[in-house]
Design an enzyme around this catalytic site. Structure first.
Site, PDB file in Angstrom:
ATOM      1  N   SER A 303       0.786  -1.239   0.000  1.00 45.05           N
ATOM      2  CA  SER A 303       0.000   0.000   0.000  1.00 45.05           C
ATOM      3  C   SER A 303       0.817   1.288   0.000  1.00 45.05           C
ATOM      4  CB  SER A 303      -0.958   0.007   1.197  1.00 45.05           C
ATOM      5  OG  SER A 303      -1.954  -0.988   1.033  1.00 45.05           O
ATOM      6  N   THR A 304       2.105   1.239   0.315  1.00 43.26           N
ATOM      7  CA  THR A 304       2.898   2.463   0.156  1.00 43.26           C
ATOM      8  C   THR A 304       2.932   2.888  -1.308  1.00 43.26           C
ATOM      9  OG1 THR A 304       4.873   1.050   0.115  1.00 43.26           O
ATOM     10  CG2 THR A 304       4.397   2.205   2.188  1.00 43.26           C
TER      11      THR A 304
END
Length: 568
Positions: A303-304
């Site tokens: 998700s970064t």
């Protein structure tokens, strides 16, 4: 008849005179015009060259703290033709150098100009040998690389071999700057190769290598390593890595890969039960120990990577901050049901809220709007198809789908950082451009040599300033109100993004938890990326990585001069 004989005698005389003239001329040419050449060749036959090692350039941190220096040692060698008491030489060197007698005997009895017995001998030991006055044993001054902080930044600094040449890390990258130029002593010898006492010597002094100043800050590096060791122990993780960088210019303040290793003993493994390994197994473990995960390994960022997808959506105009989405907890893409991390879904939410909630369906929708071709254009602008150019050797590159092979499922999974692989530094470089106004920096450690600043490329206008300002605002909200709230620090504007990525192959229950954070959110001057590989127990990035970066920032933000600027 007499006339014929006279002619023959005259011809013979002329030939002899010509021969005498040629020989005399040749002798004159050799003795007068080439005397220097032949005297030099004769001299070379009776001279022995002894090398004088040049001290290697010192490596300093940005504040002048020594990270890699030199320790005076000696090199011991023998000259066969000068040895008068071979047995005494063999036993004396064996006792004091802890080398088997058979190995020393082989070198002592070898008929050669010079045989090296051992390098990097402590001066105290060398002085003991010198005081024995052993004929044919030569002791030369030398230098050994010394790392005062032992394990600190081991995979970054690297180390040198017995010849003082860089093996890994910055020691290799800047070998030409650090190595210097060796000198020599030419000593006269007799016909048997023995040095002539009190004979004139020729000497060329060594030139020391240039000193190198890094962007690394030893205090920040210490803080970072303490955080990583603490997290590794608490979560029983396989390894923990942390990179701290100035997103404005690419200066790297710290880079940690725990477990590190002792630079003064680089061939000693940092694992248990290493004594039972074969030579091949040991070398394999050494290669793993020396590997810089932040530079040389790729991973699925999870998700970064939504930072990149969100930026592409805003920059392309495919989405605006207040666009509304619906999350029932999944999306059906072709024949695949792709879940959100929140089983019941987030319901109705704006784009900004979708980022704050790290909602997968929102990012799948955004990627679909942008399209695969346009999405790859933004990947390229943010440097994700190229190496970052970091000055640590062994950098890997990303692993991406070919554009023609991207279908709806691939585009959907790429949107939240799956089915692609990048390095931690590639993520940091892209995120830096997102929050610094759109400039693609080159991460680097080298800052300057004596009197010369080292410059690294910055590519302008990867994205617009308007998009950058919006993304800073959104990523600050992720920390102040969203999934990254455990990184929130009272009195500071912190931006960031959490991630929990499942490792391949799927279904093994192994994850990488991570958090990327920066401060201050309005004008970022420090960015940190923490990765926890295979944590036990709780493995969510927001739960275990974000608090660790918070603790780091609590230590280093005041140290870097970032003052509290508001009351939360």
């Amino acid at each position: 008849m007499r006339t014929i004989q006279k002619k023959r005698l005259l011809g013979l005389f002329i030939m002899i005179m010509i021969l005498v003239f040629v020989v005399t001329g040749r002798l004159a040419w050799v003795m007068i015009f080439q005397s220097d050449k032949y005297s030099g060749l004769a001299k070379d036959l009776h001279q022995r060259e002894r090398e004088i090692k040049a001290p290697r350039g010192i490596i300093y941190d940005r504040n002048g703290v020594v990270l890699a220096g030199n320790k005076a040692v000696c090199s011991i060698s023998v000259i066969h033709s000068q040895i008068t008491e071979p047995e005494k030489v063999i036993t004396s060197l064996s006792d004091r150098l802890s080398i088997d007698e058979s190995e020393i005997r082989r070198k002592v009895e070898k008929v050669s100009a010079r045989e090296k017995i051992k390098s990097n001998v402590p001066k105290e030991t060398a002085n003991e040998i010198r005081n024995l006055n052993l004929e044919g044993v030569m002791i030369d001054e030398d230098y050994k690389r010394y790392y005062p902080y032992e394990e600190l930044a081991s995979t970054v600094l690297g180390f040198t071999g017995s010849d003082n040449q860089g093996i890994i890390g910055l020691e290799v990258t800047y070998e030409s700057i650090l190595k210097g130029e060796n000198g020599f002593i030419l000593t006269m010898t007799d016909g048997k190769g023995r040095e002539i006492p009190n004979a004139e010597e020729e000497r060329k002094e060594p030139v020391a290598g240039k000193d190198l100043y890094l962007t690394m800050d030893i205090q920040i590096q210490k803080y970072a390593q303490q955080i990583c060791e603490k997290v590794k122990e608490a979560k029983k993780a396989n390894r923990v890595s942390l990179v701290i960088m100035n997103p404005q210019n690419g200066e790297l303040y710290a880079m940690v890969n725990v477990p590190e290793f002792d630079l003064n003993e680089p061939y000693t493994l940092n694992i248990k039960n290493s004594s039972n390994l074969s030579a091949e197994e040991k070398q394999d473990q050494l290669n793993k120990m020396w590997r810089n995960w932040c530079v040389s390994d790729t991973y699925e960022p999870g998700s970064t990577f939504k930072i990149v997808t969100a930026t592409a959506g805003l920059e392309s105009g495919a989405v605006s901050v207040n666009d509304t989405f619906s999350c029932p907890g999944f999306r059906i893409v072709e024949d695949r049901r792709i879940r959100c991390h929140k089983a019941g879904g987030h319901g109705s939410e704006t784009f900004k809220e979708g980022v704050m909630n790290s909602c997968n369906p929102v990012f799948m929708d955004v990627a679909a709007r942008v399209g695969k071709k346009k999405m790859y254009e933004y990947y390229k602008k943010l440097g994700l198809f190229e190496k970052t150019g970091v000055d640590v050797p062994g950098e890997a590159n990303s692993i991406m789908h070919q554009l023609k092979n991207i279908g709806s499922v691939e585009l959907a999974t790429m949107s939240f950082g799956q089915s692609i692989q990048i390095t931690p530094l590639q993520l940091m470089r892209a995120a830096s451009a997102v929050v610094n106004g759109g400039n693609l920096v080159t991460p680097h450690f080298a800052m300057k040599t004596k009197g010369e600043a080292l410059k690294f490329e910055i590519k302008k206008n990867a994205i617009s300033k308007e998009t950058s300002d919006l993304m800073k605002e959104i990523l600050e909200a992720v920390v102040s109100e969203g999934s990254g709230s455990k990184a929130k620090i009272e009195g500071y504007h912190i931006g960031g993004k959490t991630a929990t990525s499942e490792k391949l192959p799927r279904g093994t229950g192994k994850y990488i938890a991570s958090f990327l954070g920066f401060a201050s959110a309005e004008n970022p001057t420090v960015m940190a990326l923490l990765l926890i590989d295979e944590p036990e127990g709780t493995y969510y990035g927001g739960q275990i990585a974000a608090p660790a970066v918070k603790e780091l920032f609590q230590n280093i933000l005041p140290y870097l001069g970032l003052k509290e600027d508001f009351d939360s």
